[in-house]
Structure formats: structure tokens, C-alpha cells
Design an enzyme around this catalytic site. Structure first.
Site, PDB file in Angstrom:
ATOM      1  N   ASP A   6       0.707  -1.210   0.041  1.00 48.20           N
ATOM      2  CA  ASP A   6       0.070  -0.034  -0.214  1.00 48.20           C
ATOM      3  C   ASP A   6       0.896   1.375   0.080  1.00 48.20           C
ATOM      4  O   ASP A   6       1.644   1.416   1.022  1.00 48.20           O
ATOM      5  CB  ASP A   6      -0.992  -0.022   1.349  1.00 48.20           C
ATOM      6  CG  ASP A   6      -1.490   1.304   1.407  1.00 48.20           C
ATOM      7  OD1 ASP A   6      -1.514   2.160   0.763  1.00 48.20           O
ATOM      8  OD2 ASP A   6      -2.393   1.369   2.478  1.00 48.20           O
ATOM      9  N   LYS A  68       2.655  11.434  -3.430  1.00 44.98           N
ATOM     10  CA  LYS A  68       1.585  10.703  -4.319  1.00 44.98           C
ATOM     11  C   LYS A  68       0.824  11.775  -4.867  1.00 44.98           C
ATOM     12  O   LYS A  68       0.235  11.495  -6.042  1.00 44.98           O
ATOM     13  CB  LYS A  68       0.835   9.878  -3.259  1.00 44.98           C
ATOM     14  CG  LYS A  68      -0.040   8.884  -3.722  1.00 44.98           C
ATOM     15  CD  LYS A  68      -0.329   7.916  -2.972  1.00 44.98           C
ATOM     16  CE  LYS A  68      -1.867   7.026  -3.209  1.00 44.98           C
ATOM     17  NZ  LYS A  68      -2.356   6.207  -2.319  1.00 44.98           N
ATOM     18  N   GLU A 145      -7.235   0.558  -4.228  1.00 44.65           N
ATOM     19  CA  GLU A 145      -7.215   0.496  -2.921  1.00 44.65           C
ATOM     20  C   GLU A 145      -8.476  -0.193  -2.229  1.00 44.65           C
ATOM     21  O   GLU A 145      -8.421  -0.988  -1.546  1.00 44.65           O
ATOM     22  CB  GLU A 145      -6.972   1.942  -2.078  1.00 44.65           C
ATOM     23  CG  GLU A 145      -5.408   2.276  -2.462  1.00 44.65           C
ATOM     24  CD  GLU A 145      -4.945   3.691  -2.224  1.00 44.65           C
ATOM     25  OE1 GLU A 145      -5.984   4.475  -1.648  1.00 44.65           O
ATOM     26  OE2 GLU A 145      -4.010   3.801  -2.463  1.00 44.65           O
ATOM     27  N   ASP A 168     -13.086   4.789   1.715  1.00 47.03           N
ATOM     28  CA  ASP A 168     -11.734   4.825   1.805  1.00 47.03           C
ATOM     29  C   ASP A 168     -11.220   6.472   1.933  1.00 47.03           C
ATOM     30  O   ASP A 168     -11.136   6.832   0.767  1.00 47.03           O
ATOM     31  CB  ASP A 168     -10.938   4.139   0.659  1.00 47.03           C
ATOM     32  CG  ASP A 168      -9.509   4.040   0.846  1.00 47.03           C
ATOM     33  OD1 ASP A 168      -9.100   4.656   1.799  1.00 47.03           O
ATOM     34  OD2 ASP A 168      -9.013   3.484  -0.282  1.00 47.03           O
TER      35      ASP A 168
END
Ligand code: AMP
Length: 580
Positions: A6, A68, A145, A168
Site C-alpha cells: 500500500d 503521491k 485500494e 476509503d
């Protein structure tokens, strides 16, 4: 062995499939979460993870985080005297996780499944693959994810048929997926989300409102006083977490040098302040939820379980809002910070064909509409810039669809195909992800036909093939022109640059992390309270200087415990210095 990773905005984690289910891999400091922060200290040494996160508070210009958010964009970040792409920065985190896994298993690890937000576009997915390659991985799969989290829950909770909503909310991105579970199969029905919504926005919002009270804008402050902002952000992060349990917190305000004055300048923030400041951010979760439900052709009442993923779902305000929308309590019986990595390990195990995942099946969707720009005749006027969808959002993948376009003019020899992603009618409101030319169209009247085939694979990568119908001539195109993704030569050069960085021996990472944390806390303590910590730091430095392994370990443990007390413990003697 394939590991699952992850690669998070704020934290990353790696996992593998154990005898009785997926397990996390500890890093060099014995923790499961590695902060996605990198830095280069004054000696040129690369720091990744906890040490870099602590160093960042004191030396923000020598460290970077949240990269990211820029994956797939041409944004270079300067650290000290060097500049790095988001792919390179991510590769440093991946390399660190790779080394952790290799130390854990005592063998080289070459293959990985890496997760990305479901809402990541083609550019961002390719950038993630490139980051993996720079770190020396063969990336077996780019996995969404929420799908990964569903796999972990599917494995953990067993078979019973049900409809899940995976909610999420990470540090920087928001995804919502609706997943149907039946007969051991997991079918993602719809995904939706936002690439720029996460826990960090709530932290920034607190900081921005506090600075406003000091008549400063956060943008200005970041330019003029980066160290002050960096330390304030750290205080706001603590405040955000505490406000899930307490009604009021005091946020210590650093001065413009980024130090805490003895007078202890602090501002009280209440739950009501927090709710009022962040309400606009929180409201942004509604529309992706509505879109996902609509696409899955379900209503709120059809959802049996809401599962929380991502650290930011620990915020009371988030849980309250979900509960208000669904009249149901969301659940988080797997740790929201760890569940995505665990699911990636399940996917890795599916590749390896392990018996433990025997008949587990998972299907995913393409979360956005993909298509091309076309001209339309409105009245008798040709008008350009209309979006023609080829793959509709939330189509099950892999998928291959074909549609036909034709030339507008007689003897038109070439046609430009512009590829877009998005939901708007006009391409100007969508995201352009590629462009290429089909040439050698035979001479003739207008209306020469060309078939455009879109193929969207399990990694979420799009490939396009154009065929001139009359001649059969084909033009194949993997979206790369706009993806800014790195060419093999660029990846090789990035690897060379990475190799020139001084990477500290892994067994010293724990010492580094403790030292950086001790230095940060030392500066935070008022001068009269620094003695004990100062002595411990010197003892630790002395032991390291003499390279006495036993003494190093003892001092490190003592120092670590003291730092824990300083940061957390409510009733210690040292804590009387803690303004919390
Ligand atoms: P992730 O990207 O999933 O690691 O999520 C990290 C985000 O979760 C960061 O923005 C953190 O500030 C946030 N977070 C982690 N723990 C908490 C907590 N206890 N309360 C509020 N936010 C949290």
C-alpha cells in the site's frame, strides 16, 4: 514470493500471505506503517520513513511528503541540492519497504502488487508502475485500494452474501466502492471518488484558520516561514486526532522562526470550531457516494455494511456524517491503516495460486468514462469538442469496446484522435489523457470510416487501436504521450540517480529514527526542561561513537521510552512540561 504494497499518501505498508491469512511486514524500526516521507540530511544521507518525518519538522526544505498527490505530473521537488520526480520519491519509499521485506524473509524480493486509489487515472497508474520499476520491482498488478480492502475483508469475514460499501478516506485521496459478495466472489459494482480529498485537507484547514487569526494566509506563510508552517502542521495534526475524543484542544503556535516561545502561545480549538471550519471539505464526500450508488443501481438501504478504510476515517466528524447518511454505524474491525496492504497480499497470493485463496474471485470496474473528442453538425454548422464515450464508467474490467468515427472532408488523409477521461459532455471539461494521428486514409469522399477500439486492462491501463475500415491499416497506441510516464531510458537514468544517494545501512535506521525524533522533541521542550533528554541524547551519541552494540541498544530503548513519555503519557514527571 510476491508482496503486497500500500503506497499511501501519508503512510505506506507491505504485507505477505502467511499460513493463516495476510500479515504485515515490520520495517527497520519494528513498525508496520512507514511514513511516506523522504529527506536528505546535511551529510547527503537519504532518510525514509519515521526519521524523515521527524527531520521534516525541523528541516522542511530538506524533506518532502505528500508526493503521491503529484504522481503522473511533471512536478520536480527540490531536496537540498537535488531535484526528484514524484516517481523517484515514491521509489525511495518502495525501496525502503523492499529492503524491509528482504530483511524479514532473508531473501531477495522482486515482485509486488501495488495499490492505488481507484480514482487514479492512466497517468498516475503508469507513474506508480514506473516508481516500482525504479525500486527494482516487477509490478505484477496495480490494484485499486478499495478493492484491495474488500479482498482483505472478504478473506477475513468469510462467505455470507452481502453488499458492502468501502469508504476509503486516506491522507490525500477519497474513494468509495460498492462491492457485492456472493458465493466467495467479490464483484465491484461501482467506484467513485476524488483525487484531492483526504485527511491532510482537514489538517491544512485547521492551520489555515489559526494563521488567519494571526492575520496570515497559509500560502504566504509557507513561502516566508516554511519552518513555522511545518511545525504548526504537526501541532494541527495532533489537534485533529485529539478532537475525535476531546471537546477542546490547545494548539501551540510556533513563532515565525518555527520555535515555541517560553510564554507558550496557544490557541484553543473546540469541536464546534473544527466542524464549522471543515464542513465544506466534509460535504465533498456526498457526491461520490451518490454517484457510486446510482451507478450500482442501489439505494442507501441496500448497503448491508459500510467498511472504513484509511486513517482519516478515524475522525469523529467523518463517522458521524456516514452514520447520518446511511442511518447505520460504519465498521472498522480491520485496522483502517493496514487493511489495504493486507488485501494487496491477498491479491499477490491469488497470483501465486496459494491454496489459502483457493476459489476467491474478484472483479473490478473502470471508475471513469473514457472516450474521444468528436465534431458534430449542429444545424448545418460543424462544431468541435464534443465527448464521445467509448467505455462508460463502472464497466467491469478487463473490457474492450469499439466505436466508429469518420472523416469530415473529401480527401482527408489524416485524423487526430484525442483521448479524454471524464463525465462531461464537452471535452474541455474532461481530462485529456492522450492524442495520436491516424494517417494514410485513402483518398475519397467525406465519411471514410475508422474503428476506434479501447481496451482497459486489469491494471487500469488503456490501450487504443484505430483501424481504417477500407484498408485494414491499424495504428496501436498505449496512452503515453500525455501520461508523462517515464521511458525505459528515463527509468534507467532515475535508477542511476537513486544509486548515487547515500543509503544508510538498514541496521542503523532505528538509531536514525530515534535521533531525529529526540532532536525534534528537544527543541520543543522549554529550555529548563531539556536537561534529562540532553543527557540521554549525549549518552546515545557516545555509545554510537564507540560502536558499542549493547550500549547502543540500551540507550536507544531508554531514549525511545522517554520520548514516548514526553509525547503521550499523561501522568509522568516529564509530562508536566507537555502543554497538552
Ligand atoms: P492513510 O493515507 O490511510 O495512511 O491516512 C492518513 C491520514 O489519516 C492522515 O491524514 C492522518 O492525519 C489521518 N489520521 C490517522 N489517524 C487519525 C486519527 N486518529 N484521527 C484523525 N485522523 C487520523
Amino acid at each position: 514470493m510476491i508482496i503486497g504494497i500500500d503506497l499511501g499518501t501519508t503512510n505506506s505498508a507491505a504485507a505477505y500471505m502467511g499460513q493463516d491469512g495476510p500479515k504485515l511486514i515490520p520495517n527497520a524500526v519494528g513498525e508496520f506503517l512507514t511514513p511516506s516521507v523522504v529527506g536528505i540530511d546535511t551529510t547527503g544521507k537519504l532518510l525514509v520513513g519515521r526519521a524523515a518525518r521527524d527531520y521534516q519538522v525541523l528541516e522542511p526544505t530538506r524533506c518532502t511528503s505528500l508526493f503521491k498527490r503529484y504522481m503522473g505530473m511533471e512536478k520536480l521537488t527540490r531536496i537540498g541540492s537535488q531535484t526528484f520526480s514524484p516517481e523517484q520519491l515514491s521509489s525511495m519509499v518502495l525501496t525502503s519497504l523492499k529492503h524491509d521485506a528482504e530483511a524479514f524473509f532473508g531473501t531477495k524480493i522482486h515482485e509486488a502488487v501495488i495499490t492505488v486509489p481507484a480514482y487514479f487515472n492512466d497517468n498516475q497508474r503508469k507513474a506508480t508502475i514506473a516508481a516500482g520499476q525504479i525500486a527494482g520491482f516487477d509490478v505484477k498488478r496495480i490494484l485499486n485500494e478499495p478493492t484491495s480492502a474488500a479482498l482483505a475483508y472478504g478473506m477475513h469475514d468469510g462467505r455470507g452474501d452481502r453488499v458492502l460499501m468501502i469508504f476509503d478516506l486516506g491522507g490525500g485521496t477519497f474513494d468509495v466502492s460498492i462491492v457485492e459478495v456472493f458465493d466467495g466472489a467479490l464483484e465491484v459494482k461501482a467506484s467513485s471518488g476524488e483525487c484531492f480529498l483526504g485527511g491532510e485537507d482537514f489538517t491544512t484547514c485547521i492551520a489555515s484558520n489559526l494563521l488567519k487569526q494571526k492575520s496570515m494566509s497559509i500560502e504566504q506563510a509557507e513561502l516566508k516561514h516554511p519552518r513555522m508552517v511545518s511545525r504548526l502542521m504537526q501541532q494541527c495534526e495532533l489537534a485533529k486526532r485529539k478532537l475525535s475524543q476531546e471537546f477542546q484542544v490547545a494548539v501551540r503556535m510556533p513563532n515565525i522562526e518555527g520555535d515555541f516561545d517560553e510564554g507558550n502561545d496557544s490557541i484553543a480549538v473546540t469541536v464546534d470550531d473544527f466542524d464549522a471550519w471543515t464542513d465544506r471539505i466534509l460535504q465533498r464526500i456526498d457526491s461520490p457516494i451518490r454517484r457510486a450508488l446510482g451507478d450500482a443501481r442501489l439505494t442507501r438501504d441496500d448497503i448491508d455494511q459500510i467498511l472504513l478504510v484509511g486513517g482519516a476515517t478515524r475522525m469523529r466528524a467523518v463517522v458521524d456524517r456516514i452514520q447520518k447518511i446511511f442511518a447505520k454505524k460504519p465498521q472498522s474491525h480491520l485496522n483502517p491503516d493496514e487493511v489495504v496492504a493486507l488485501g494487496a497480499a491477498v491479491q499477490a497470493s491469488l497470483f501465486s495460486g496459494d491454496a489459502i485463496v483457493n476459489d476467491l474471485v474478484v472483479t473490478d470496474v473502470c471508475p471513469f468514462t473514457l472516450g474521444i473528442s468528436i465534431n458534430k453538425t449542429i444545424g448545418d454548422q460543424p462544431m468541435s469538442g464534443y465527448f464521445m464515450p467509448i467505455i462508460n464508467r463502472n464497466t467491469t474490467i478487463p473490457v474492450s469496446r469499439v466505436d466508429r468515427v469518420s472523416t469530415m472532408r473529401p480527401n482527408q488523409r489524416a485524423i487526430e484522435i484525442q483521448v479524454y477521461q471524464g463525465e462531461s459532455r464537452m471535452v474541455k471539461d474532461n481530462l485529456q489523457i492522450g492524442r495520436f494521428e491516424v494517417t494514410d486514409i485513402p483518398l475519397g469522399p467525406a465519411g471514410q470510416e475508422i474503428d476506434i477500439r479501447f481496451t482497459y486492462d486489469l491494471n487500469g491501463i488503456l490501450e487504443i487501436e484505430a483501424t481504417i475500415v477500407t484498408t485494414g491499416k491499424k495504428v496501436s497506441h498505449v496512452i503515453t504521450q500525455y501520461s508523462k510516464s517515464l521511458s525505459p531510458a528515463q527509468i534507467r537514468s532515475a535508477i542511476t540517480q537513486m544509486q548515487s544517494l547515500k543509503i544508510h545501512p538498514r541496521d542503523e535506521a532505528a538509531n536514525d529514527a530515534v535521533m531525529k525524533r529526540a532532536e525534534r522533541l528537544f527543541k520543543e521542550l522549554p529550555p529548563h526542561a531539556r536537561n534529562q533528554l540532553g543527557q540521554l541524547i549525549e549518552g546515545f551519541e557516545g555509545a554510537m561513537e564507540l560502536q558499542e552494540k549493547h550500549a547502543i541498544a540500551e540507550f536507544r530503548e531508554l531514549l525511545d521510552r522517554t520520548l514516548d513519555i514526553l509525547e503521550n503519557d499523561g501522568d509522568s514527571e516529564i509530562d508536566s512540561y507537555n502543554p497538552w
